[in-house]
Design a protein around this motif. Structure first.
Motif, mmCIF file in Angstrom:
data_model
loop_
_atom_site.group_PDB
_atom_site.id
_atom_site.type_symbol
_atom_site.label_atom_id
_atom_site.label_comp_id
_atom_site.label_asym_id
_atom_site.label_seq_id
_atom_site.Cartn_x
_atom_site.Cartn_y
_atom_site.Cartn_z
ATOM 1 N N SER A 29 81.446 -81.199 -14.953
ATOM 2 C CA SER A 29 81.038 -81.491 -16.326
ATOM 3 C C SER A 29 80.563 -80.200 -16.982
ATOM 4 C CB SER A 29 79.921 -82.526 -16.351
ATOM 5 O OG SER A 29 78.753 -82.000 -15.786
ATOM 6 N N PHE A 30 80.821 -80.106 -18.252
ATOM 7 C CA PHE A 30 80.378 -78.945 -19.009
ATOM 8 C C PHE A 30 80.039 -79.414 -20.408
ATOM 9 C CE2 PHE A 30 81.185 -75.423 -21.925
ATOM 10 C CZ PHE A 30 80.281 -74.513 -21.428
ATOM 11 N N ASP A 31 78.860 -79.031 -20.852
ATOM 12 C CA ASP A 31 78.426 -79.355 -22.204
ATOM 13 C C ASP A 31 78.003 -78.046 -22.863
ATOM 14 O OD1 ASP A 31 77.491 -80.397 -24.532
ATOM 15 O OD2 ASP A 31 76.050 -81.761 -23.606
ATOM 16 N N ALA A 32 78.739 -77.629 -23.856
ATOM 17 C CA ALA A 32 78.485 -76.345 -24.503
ATOM 18 C C ALA A 32 77.112 -76.294 -25.176
ATOM 19 C CB ALA A 32 79.579 -76.040 -25.521
ATOM 20 N N ARG A 33 76.535 -77.448 -25.445
ATOM 21 C CA ARG A 33 75.218 -77.464 -26.097
ATOM 22 C C ARG A 33 74.125 -76.883 -25.211
ATOM 23 N NH1 ARG A 33 74.947 -83.611 -27.605
ATOM 24 N NH2 ARG A 33 75.853 -83.617 -25.536
ATOM 25 N N VAL A 34 74.296 -76.889 -23.890
ATOM 26 C CA VAL A 34 73.265 -76.358 -23.004
ATOM 27 C C VAL A 34 73.462 -74.870 -22.719
ATOM 28 C CG1 VAL A 34 72.858 -78.571 -21.900
ATOM 29 C CG2 VAL A 34 74.479 -76.981 -20.878
ATOM 30 N N LEU A 35 74.547 -74.293 -23.204
ATOM 31 C CA LEU A 35 74.819 -72.882 -22.944
ATOM 32 C C LEU A 35 73.717 -71.956 -23.477
ATOM 33 C CD1 LEU A 35 76.907 -71.289 -21.445
ATOM 34 C CD2 LEU A 35 78.191 -71.041 -23.564
ATOM 35 N N PRO A 36 73.205 -72.148 -24.697
ATOM 36 C CA PRO A 36 72.113 -71.270 -25.152
ATOM 37 C C PRO A 36 70.866 -71.360 -24.261
ATOM 38 C CG PRO A 36 73.023 -72.473 -27.012
ATOM 39 C CD PRO A 36 73.647 -73.034 -25.776
ATOM 40 N N TYR A 37 70.553 -72.567 -23.788
ATOM 41 C CA TYR A 37 69.407 -72.720 -22.897
ATOM 42 C C TYR A 37 69.651 -72.022 -21.565
ATOM 43 C CZ TYR A 37 68.249 -76.368 -26.241
ATOM 44 O OH TYR A 37 67.970 -77.054 -27.394
ATOM 45 N N SER A 38 70.870 -72.093 -21.092
ATOM 46 C CA SER A 38 71.214 -71.441 -19.830
ATOM 47 C C SER A 38 71.106 -69.929 -19.946
ATOM 48 C CB SER A 38 72.628 -71.825 -19.398
ATOM 49 O OG SER A 38 72.749 -73.206 -19.253
ATOM 50 N N VAL A 39 71.598 -69.391 -21.042
ATOM 51 C CA VAL A 39 71.510 -67.938 -21.258
ATOM 52 C C VAL A 39 70.049 -67.524 -21.394
ATOM 53 C CG1 VAL A 39 72.061 -66.086 -22.888
ATOM 54 C CG2 VAL A 39 73.813 -67.750 -22.253
ATOM 55 N N LEU A 40 69.265 -68.292 -22.133
ATOM 56 C CA LEU A 40 67.843 -67.997 -22.276
ATOM 57 C C LEU A 40 67.135 -68.039 -20.922
ATOM 58 C CD1 LEU A 40 65.436 -67.423 -24.139
ATOM 59 C CD2 LEU A 40 65.143 -69.900 -24.349
ATOM 60 N N TYR A 41 67.455 -69.049 -20.111
ATOM 61 C CA TYR A 41 66.867 -69.150 -18.783
ATOM 62 C C TYR A 41 67.226 -67.934 -17.939
ATOM 63 C CZ TYR A 41 65.951 -70.620 -14.026
ATOM 64 O OH TYR A 41 65.504 -70.661 -12.743
ATOM 65 N N GLY A 42 68.480 -67.518 -17.980
ATOM 66 C CA GLY A 42 68.906 -66.351 -17.213
ATOM 67 C C GLY A 42 68.168 -65.092 -17.637
ATOM 68 N N LEU A 43 68.001 -64.906 -18.938
ATOM 69 C CA LEU A 43 67.279 -63.727 -19.435
ATOM 70 C C LEU A 43 65.800 -63.775 -19.034
ATOM 71 C CD1 LEU A 43 68.836 -63.405 -22.990
ATOM 72 C CD2 LEU A 43 69.235 -61.900 -21.022
ATOM 73 N N LEU A 44 65.193 -64.936 -19.155
ATOM 74 C CA LEU A 44 63.789 -65.064 -18.769
ATOM 75 C C LEU A 44 63.601 -64.895 -17.263
ATOM 76 C CD1 LEU A 44 62.648 -67.988 -21.086
ATOM 77 C CD2 LEU A 44 62.118 -65.560 -21.315
ATOM 78 N N TYR A 45 64.553 -65.389 -16.473
ATOM 79 C CA TYR A 45 64.476 -65.230 -15.019
ATOM 80 C C TYR A 45 64.593 -63.755 -14.637
ATOM 81 C CZ TYR A 45 65.235 -66.009 -10.066
ATOM 82 O OH TYR A 45 65.121 -65.979 -8.709
ATOM 83 N N ALA A 46 65.507 -63.049 -15.309
ATOM 84 C CA ALA A 46 65.645 -61.612 -15.047
ATOM 85 C C ALA A 46 64.359 -60.878 -15.433
ATOM 86 C CB ALA A 46 66.833 -61.048 -15.815
ATOM 87 N N GLY A 47 63.769 -61.240 -16.575
ATOM 88 C CA GLY A 47 62.502 -60.629 -16.984
ATOM 89 C C GLY A 47 61.379 -60.933 -16.008
ATOM 90 N N PHE A 48 61.359 -62.159 -15.497
ATOM 91 C CA PHE A 48 60.358 -62.535 -14.497
ATOM 92 C C PHE A 48 60.509 -61.690 -13.233
ATOM 93 C CE2 PHE A 48 59.526 -64.942 -10.616
ATOM 94 C CZ PHE A 48 58.174 -65.207 -10.765
ATOM 95 N N THR A 49 61.736 -61.531 -12.771
ATOM 96 C CA THR A 49 61.968 -60.763 -11.546
ATOM 97 C C THR A 49 61.567 -59.302 -11.734
ATOM 98 O OG1 THR A 49 63.798 -62.225 -10.981
ATOM 99 C CG2 THR A 49 63.711 -60.130 -9.846
ATOM 100 N N VAL A 50 61.964 -58.717 -12.847
ATOM 101 C CA VAL A 50 61.604 -57.324 -13.123
ATOM 102 C C VAL A 50 60.089 -57.188 -13.239
ATOM 103 C CG1 VAL A 50 61.741 -55.510 -14.876
ATOM 104 C CG2 VAL A 50 63.803 -56.716 -14.172
#
Length: 128
Positions: A29-50
């Protein structure tokens, strides 16, 4: 030592990405509406790790671990404010104990040689 922490971060991030990829491939399943949240999560996770690695490098490991736990408890406040999660007595006890541990960690006197890294540690800890 720096190359080891970068390798560790790469492995942890790759394992998380592989896990989500496996879930996505098995769910089909893929819902394009969650893509912005996924990208935001990835950026925040990278910031958390750094931020986590930078804070451990620049300051106290125990205080950094405490800040990490405070950040994880912050998610429960999100639930209280936006998802109508009930505030229980057990939640209150946990938050009080967290505040006590924070005060006790901050009351420990730091060595003067480590005080010049406090600004760098604080910056990295705020990324957590």
């Amino acid at each position: 030592m720096t190359h080891v922490t970068r390798l560790y971060s790469l492995l942890v991030s790759s394992a998380a990405a592989a896990g989500w990829l496996i879930l996505w491939l098995t769910d089909f399943s893929f819902d394009a509406r969650v893509l912005p949240y996924s990208v935001l999560y990835g950026l925040l996770y990278a910031g958390f790790t750094v931020g986590m690695l930078g804070a451990i490098k620049a300051g106290s490991t125990s205080l950094t671990a405490l800040v990490k736990q405070v950040a994880l408890v912050g998610v429960s406040f999100w639930g209280y404010l936006f998802w109508d999660t009930k505030f229980t007595s057990l939640s209150a006890i946990g938050i009080v104990l967290l505040l006590i541990s924070l005060v006790l960690c901050l009351l420990v006197k730091e060595k003067k040689s480590a005080s010049h890294h406090m600004g760098k540690w604080l910056f990295n800890a705020l990324l957590i």
